[in-house]
Design an enzyme around this catalytic site. Structure first.
Site, short mmCIF file in Angstrom:
data_model
loop_
_atom_site.label_atom_id
_atom_site.label_comp_id
_atom_site.label_asym_id
_atom_site.label_seq_id
_atom_site.Cartn_x
_atom_site.Cartn_y
_atom_site.Cartn_z
N ARG A 208 0.86 -1.18 0.00
CA ARG A 208 0.00 0.00 0.00
C ARG A 208 0.90 1.23 0.00
O ARG A 208 2.12 1.11 0.11
CB ARG A 208 -0.94 0.01 1.20
CG ARG A 208 -0.25 0.16 2.54
CD ARG A 208 -1.22 0.17 3.70
NE ARG A 208 -0.66 0.82 4.87
CZ ARG A 208 -1.24 0.89 6.06
NH1 ARG A 208 -2.43 0.34 6.22
NH2 ARG A 208 -0.68 1.50 7.06
N GLU B 258 -2.91 7.80 6.40
CA GLU B 258 -1.53 7.79 6.89
C GLU B 258 -0.53 8.21 5.81
O GLU B 258 0.36 7.46 5.43
CB GLU B 258 -1.16 6.40 7.42
CG GLU B 258 -1.94 6.00 8.65
CD GLU B 258 -1.51 4.65 9.21
OE1 GLU B 258 -1.77 4.39 10.39
OE2 GLU B 258 -0.95 3.84 8.45
N GLU C 42 -7.48 5.50 14.89
CA GLU C 42 -7.11 4.09 14.95
C GLU C 42 -6.43 3.78 16.28
O GLU C 42 -5.61 4.56 16.77
CB GLU C 42 -6.15 3.70 13.82
CG GLU C 42 -6.72 3.69 12.43
CD GLU C 42 -5.69 3.18 11.41
OE1 GLU C 42 -4.71 2.51 11.83
OE2 GLU C 42 -5.85 3.47 10.22
N GLU D 268 -2.55 -8.15 7.21
CA GLU D 268 -2.86 -7.75 8.58
C GLU D 268 -3.87 -8.69 9.24
O GLU D 268 -4.62 -8.28 10.12
CB GLU D 268 -3.36 -6.30 8.61
CG GLU D 268 -2.26 -5.32 8.23
CD GLU D 268 -2.68 -3.86 8.33
OE1 GLU D 268 -1.88 -3.07 8.84
OE2 GLU D 268 -3.79 -3.52 7.89
N LYS D 269 -3.83 -9.95 8.87
CA LYS D 269 -4.78 -10.90 9.47
C LYS D 269 -4.45 -11.20 10.92
O LYS D 269 -5.30 -11.74 11.65
CB LYS D 269 -4.82 -12.19 8.66
CG LYS D 269 -3.51 -12.91 8.49
CD LYS D 269 -3.67 -14.13 7.59
CE LYS D 269 -2.34 -14.78 7.26
NZ LYS D 269 -1.53 -13.92 6.34
#
Length: 660
Positions: free
Chosen positions: A115, A154, A309, A357-358
């Site tokens: 990302r 971000e 977050e 990000e699991k």
């Protein structure tokens, strides 16, 4: 008047998080809203990483799934913070437009597959980002679920590629006007670096040896400005469609790539992502780090702010990712509220089963609704609902300001500095921790801000100061304020040019310093003995001015024996080392008391934090064992709905919110 967070909260504390339903089948969406209602969720962020879903091929638009979700959220009383999806471009954009992909200082391309793989200077990226933002804003401008816009996510991309190089040259022309001015500012007489053409100027790419520090400083300024242009372009699009809907983008705390003061002025709502380490609950990576970031964010917002977050449990990016023990999630959430948050949100709602990000927790973890994580989420939702009407919109008052400037940080964070044993965030944490442990509420401020409302101003370190900033500090002290400065402050100007004497002459006179002979950085494990304490990290060979210095605390032994470690002239203090934690806490407490600043609540047990927000007193126990706290008078605890007289007991990670 621009919209504010209050236009979204409407007298509540928002509660929720990032919601990524595109990862799940539609039948799960209905299960999600049932659990959201059960947990008291009032807000979700949609669409953060959905560009490929919204635009699966160039020019296509697939909004049907998002239409369904917007309607579903509205029908269940959940507001939507709608994100522009531009932080994670679809693979086709990089494949068809490779100029949109950033390059690092060594020339390597950052490819799709992660990302943030976009160049802030790419015309193609900006064009496609504007197009999807325009269509998103046009479609949902009138939707009743929409409560706020979330631009990108971000912002943190550096780019050293050719298109960024051209943009850098344009930025430098705007800043300096002439090559002569640039050569003077950059000190290019050193190492034969003088430029005779703008075309010869590049970003600070890989070099054989040390790079030009002012070139690197300007490149950081340029990067912040380019990312801000990207944000502003999308913000202006959504604002044109929905002028009364607030806009935000989420900061990463103390990230070196953004001038946080300047960015905050461009936002309607200041929001931050905060991930203290549960393995260090009371340390500089835990609750105190949280307090620092919360104080900084509240100061950037000049009032209530949004916790965009946090993690409901473990994250997935530390070497060892510890879960949050029972009660810690609630404690840290309410700490954020105590320090000004009017929104408590998470990444993410439902823990992912696939992707990078699991193993990053969610409000609904892999254990599902019976899991401890979700059960604690329900309690937090109930707590926020209980206190929201009396907390939302209220403000905190601090008698102390800690000064921080990103440009000074960038200037000091250079390759050829006297010591690499510390960096500025470490110093900020050390000084803030001393105040936090002393129960002293602090704001943050820029050195050119109006400081007149503070009794005491603390400067952990400001390596580079403009003339305007120095004049501001002098005026503050002349006006009756108390100033305490750490080492290596006032060394350079805005171009990273060392000031004559190694510290600006006006500051030397302010602190009672005749000569700063040498900097003496300390090795790992080395200390500088001082009268009554040990100094760490750094020391300085200073000659006090006997005619002006009112008080000194000397070094004891070694090369600096008898020379001042700490000086005071009137209300101005200079601390030329980093005292060990207990000594720094005691010194700042003494100076604060002399300045008329007292702890929020005297005599607190170790590990208990007291914060006032409006008329409410928050008490937070950061320990695992119950503690008894004296609170003279009669109070009402908004969480337990019980009256309290003179004393209360806080359980493990317990919190009380007391109304007089």
């Amino acid at each position: 008047m621009k919209p504010t967070l209050a236009d979204t909260t409407r007298g509540r504390i928002l509660f929720g998080g990032d919601y990524n339903p595109e990862q799940w089948p539609e039948e799960t969406w209905h299960e999600d809203v049932r659990l959201m209602r059960e947990a008291g969720v009032t807000s979700v962020t949609l669409g953060v990483f959905s560009w490929a879903k919204l635009e699966p091929e160039p020019g296509a638009r697939e909004f049907g799934w998002l239409d369904t979700l917007m309607d579903l959220m509205h029908a269940n009383g959940v507001g939507v913070v709608l994100a522009t999806p531009t932080s994670s471009p679809p693979p086709w954009l990089g494949r068809l437009h490779p100029d949109t992909l950033p390059r690092d200082a060594d020339g390597r391309t950052e490819w799709w597959g992660g990302r943030q793989h976009f160049s802030h200077s790419s015309a193609a990226y900006r064009r496609h980002a504007a197009a999807i933002t325009e269509d998103l804003a046009a479609r949902y401008a009138g939707h009743p679920a929409l409560t706020m816009w979330h631009i990108n996510n971000e912002y943190c991309t550096f780019d050293y590629g050719d298109e960024a190089a051209a943009a850098f040259r344009h930025w430098l022309r705007e800043r300096y006007g002439t090559l002569d001015a640039l050569n003077t500012a950059w000190g290019t007489a050193f190492w034969s670096q003088g430029y005779d053409s703008w075309d010869g100027i590049l970003p600070p790419r890989h070099a054989h040896y040390l790079k030009n520090p002012t070139q690197t400083l300007d490149f950081r300024r340029f990067t912040s400005d380019m990312l801000l242009e990207c944000y502003a372009a999308e913000r202006d699009i959504v604002r044109r469609h929905t002028p009364h809907t607030p806009v935000t983008t989420n900061f990463m705390p103390l990230w070196a790539g953004q001038d946080g003061w300047r960015w905050a002025e461009e936002e309607d709502v200041v929001s931050v992502d905060l991930y203290p380490d549960p393995a260090d609950p009371l340390g500089p990576r835990g609750a105190q780090h949280g307090a620092l970031v919360q104080d900084l964010t509240r100061s950037q917002a000049r009032g209530p702010w949004m916790l965009m977050e946090q993690a409901a449990g473990p994250v997935n990016w530390r070497g060892v990712n510890h879960p949050k023990p029972r009660g810690l999630n609630r404690l840290w959430s309410l700490q954020a509220v105590a320090r000004g948050a009017d929104a408590v949100c998470y990444f993410q709602w439902r823990q992912s089963r696939q992707g990078a990000e699991k193993f990053h927790s969610g409000m609904v973890g892999h254990a599902g609704e019976r899991g401890r994580t979700f059960q604690e989420i329900k309690r937090i939702g109930a707590d926020l609902a209980a206190i929201g009407a009396e907390v939302a919109g209220t403000r905190s008052h601090a008698g102390i300001a800690v000064l921080h400037d990103w440009h000074s940080w960038w200037a000091g964070d250079q390759e050829g500095r006297p010591s690499t044993r510390f960096d500025l965030p470490d110093l900020l944490h050390a000084w803030h921790r001393a105040l936090w442990e002393g129960g002293l509420t602090t704001d943050f401020a820029h050195p050119e801000h109006d400081l007149g409302g503070y009794r005491m101003v603390v400067v952990p370190q400001l390596y580079a100061l403009t003339d305007a900033a120095i004049d501001n500090l002098l005026a503050y002290v002349r006006g009756g304020g108390t100033l305490v400065s750490g080492f290596l402050t006032g060394v350079a100007d805005q171009d990273d040019r060392v000031r004559e004497g190694g510290m600006d002459a006006r500051l030397r006179a302010l602190f009672g310093i005749r000569v700063l002979h040498e900097w003496w950085p300390l090795e790992t494990g080395e200390t500088a003995p001082c009268e009554g304490f040990e100094g760490t990290l750094w020391s300085e060979e200073i000659e006090a001015d006997p005619d002006t210095a009112d008080e000194t605390i000397p070094y004891k032994g070694g090369e600096l024996d008898g020379l001042p470690a700490v000086l005071r002239r009137g209300r101005a203090w200079y601390v030329s080392t980093l005292p060990e934690p207990a000594a720094l806490r005691a010194l700042l407490a003494r100076i604060a008391a002399d300045a008329g600043v007292r702890p929020v609540l005297e005599g607190l047990p170790a590990g208990v934090e007291a914060v006032r927000r409006g008329e409410l007193l928050f008490l937070l126990n950061h320990g695992r064992e119950p503690v008894t706290v004296d609170v003279p008078g009669r109070h009402h605890d908004l969480l337990t709905r019980e009256d309290v007289t003179d004393r209360l007991t806080l359980g493990r990670y317990g919190v009380a919110v007391l109304r007089p």
